[in-house]
Design a protein around this motif. Sequence first.
Motif, short mmCIF file in Angstrom:
data_model
loop_
_atom_site.label_atom_id
_atom_site.label_comp_id
_atom_site.label_asym_id
_atom_site.label_seq_id
_atom_site.Cartn_x
_atom_site.Cartn_y
_atom_site.Cartn_z
N ARG A 268 0.83 -1.21 0.00
CA ARG A 268 0.00 0.00 0.00
C ARG A 268 0.86 1.26 0.00
O ARG A 268 0.55 2.23 -0.69
CB ARG A 268 -0.94 -0.01 1.21
N ILE A 269 1.94 1.26 0.75
CA ILE A 269 2.84 2.41 0.77
C ILE A 269 3.42 2.64 -0.62
O ILE A 269 3.46 3.78 -1.10
CB ILE A 269 3.96 2.23 1.82
N ILE A 270 3.84 1.59 -1.26
CA ILE A 270 4.38 1.71 -2.63
C ILE A 270 3.31 2.24 -3.59
O ILE A 270 3.58 3.12 -4.41
CB ILE A 270 4.97 0.36 -3.11
N GLU A 271 2.08 1.72 -3.47
CA GLU A 271 0.97 2.22 -4.30
C GLU A 271 0.76 3.71 -4.12
O GLU A 271 0.61 4.45 -5.10
CB GLU A 271 -0.34 1.52 -3.93
N LEU A 272 0.73 4.13 -2.86
CA LEU A 272 0.50 5.55 -2.58
C LEU A 272 1.63 6.43 -3.09
O LEU A 272 1.39 7.52 -3.62
CB LEU A 272 0.28 5.76 -1.08
N CYS A 273 2.86 5.97 -2.95
CA CYS A 273 4.00 6.73 -3.49
C CYS A 273 3.88 6.87 -5.00
O CYS A 273 4.10 7.95 -5.55
CB CYS A 273 5.32 6.06 -3.12
N ASN A 274 3.50 5.78 -5.65
CA ASN A 274 3.32 5.83 -7.11
C ASN A 274 2.18 6.77 -7.49
O ASN A 274 2.31 7.56 -8.42
CB ASN A 274 3.07 4.43 -7.67
N ASP A 275 1.08 6.69 -6.75
CA ASP A 275 -0.08 7.56 -7.03
C ASP A 275 0.27 9.04 -6.85
O ASP A 275 -0.21 9.89 -7.61
CB ASP A 275 -1.25 7.23 -6.11
N LYS A 276 1.07 9.33 -5.84
CA LYS A 276 1.44 10.71 -5.52
C LYS A 276 2.71 11.16 -6.25
O LYS A 276 3.14 12.31 -6.11
CB LYS A 276 1.66 10.88 -4.01
N HIS A 277 3.33 10.24 -7.00
CA HIS A 277 4.56 10.52 -7.75
C HIS A 277 5.68 11.01 -6.83
O HIS A 277 6.34 12.02 -7.12
CB HIS A 277 4.31 11.53 -8.88
N ILE A 278 5.86 10.29 -5.72
CA ILE A 278 6.93 10.63 -4.79
C ILE A 278 7.76 9.39 -4.49
O ILE A 278 7.29 8.26 -4.62
CB ILE A 278 6.40 11.23 -3.47
N SER A 279 8.99 9.62 -4.08
CA SER A 279 9.89 8.53 -3.71
C SER A 279 9.68 8.16 -2.25
O SER A 279 9.04 8.90 -1.48
CB SER A 279 11.34 8.96 -3.93
N ILE A 280 10.26 7.05 -1.86
CA ILE A 280 10.23 6.63 -0.46
C ILE A 280 10.94 7.69 0.39
O ILE A 280 10.48 8.02 1.49
CB ILE A 280 10.90 5.26 -0.29
N ASN A 281 12.02 8.24 -0.11
CA ASN A 281 12.75 9.29 0.61
C ASN A 281 11.86 10.52 0.82
O ASN A 281 11.83 11.08 1.91
CB ASN A 281 14.03 9.67 -0.16
N LYS A 282 11.16 10.92 -0.21
CA LYS A 282 10.26 12.07 -0.10
C LYS A 282 9.12 11.77 0.87
O LYS A 282 8.74 12.63 1.67
CB LYS A 282 9.71 12.44 -1.49
N LEU A 283 8.59 10.56 0.82
CA LEU A 283 7.53 10.17 1.75
C LEU A 283 8.03 10.27 3.19
O LEU A 283 7.33 10.82 4.05
CB LEU A 283 7.08 8.73 1.46
N ALA A 284 9.22 9.79 3.44
CA ALA A 284 9.79 9.86 4.79
C ALA A 284 9.91 11.32 5.23
O ALA A 284 9.54 11.67 6.36
CB ALA A 284 11.14 9.17 4.83
N PRO B 126 -6.59 10.64 5.00
CA PRO B 126 -7.02 10.14 6.31
C PRO B 126 -6.61 8.68 6.48
O PRO B 126 -6.43 7.94 5.50
CB PRO B 126 -8.55 10.28 6.26
N LEU B 127 -6.47 8.26 7.71
CA LEU B 127 -6.03 6.90 8.01
C LEU B 127 -6.94 5.85 7.36
O LEU B 127 -6.46 4.86 6.82
CB LEU B 127 -5.98 6.70 9.53
N TYR B 128 -8.25 6.09 7.39
CA TYR B 128 -9.15 5.10 6.81
C TYR B 128 -8.89 4.89 5.32
O TYR B 128 -9.07 3.79 4.80
CB TYR B 128 -10.63 5.46 7.06
N GLU B 129 -8.42 5.94 4.63
CA GLU B 129 -8.13 5.79 3.20
C GLU B 129 -6.93 4.89 2.97
O GLU B 129 -6.86 4.19 1.96
CB GLU B 129 -7.91 7.16 2.56
N PHE B 130 -5.99 4.91 3.91
CA PHE B 130 -4.83 4.02 3.78
C PHE B 130 -5.30 2.56 3.73
O PHE B 130 -4.84 1.79 2.90
CB PHE B 130 -3.87 4.21 4.96
N PHE B 131 -6.22 2.21 4.61
CA PHE B 131 -6.68 0.83 4.70
C PHE B 131 -7.82 0.51 3.75
O PHE B 131 -8.22 -0.64 3.63
CB PHE B 131 -7.08 0.50 6.14
N LYS B 132 -8.32 1.52 3.05
CA LYS B 132 -9.41 1.33 2.09
C LYS B 132 -8.80 0.96 0.73
O LYS B 132 -8.78 1.73 -0.21
CB LYS B 132 -10.22 2.64 1.99
N SER B 133 -8.28 -0.25 0.69
CA SER B 133 -7.60 -0.73 -0.50
C SER B 133 -7.79 -2.25 -0.60
O SER B 133 -7.82 -2.94 0.42
CB SER B 133 -6.10 -0.41 -0.40
N PRO B 134 -7.90 -2.76 -1.81
CA PRO B 134 -8.05 -4.20 -1.99
C PRO B 134 -6.89 -5.03 -1.42
O PRO B 134 -7.07 -6.20 -1.13
CB PRO B 134 -8.13 -4.38 -3.51
#
Length: 79
Positions: free
Chosen positions: A10-26, A62-70
């Motif tokens: 999910r973290i990788i999906e969100l980074c891809n969706d937001k066009h950011i790297s893991i470093n930028k996410l951190a 929001p936190l619920y959106e993080f877990f709102k994924s298949p």
Amino acid sequence: MNISEATAKRIIELCNDKHISINKLASLSGITQSTVNSIVNGGSKNPQLKTILKICYGIEIPLYEFFKSPVFQNIDIDI
């Protein structure tokens, strides 16, 4: 898939969706890159909810959106 694998995916999906790297996410989340890397690379078998919440704040969801994924459907529970 277990919860740590689903969280990493999910973290990788969100980074891809937001066009950011893991470093930028951190950086956006106020957590160390090593912590995010540990979650994404499977080193962290039990990521803390507080860390996931910081990630959500960093990418402005929001936190619920993080877990709102298949990826969180049909999770294997290791008890």
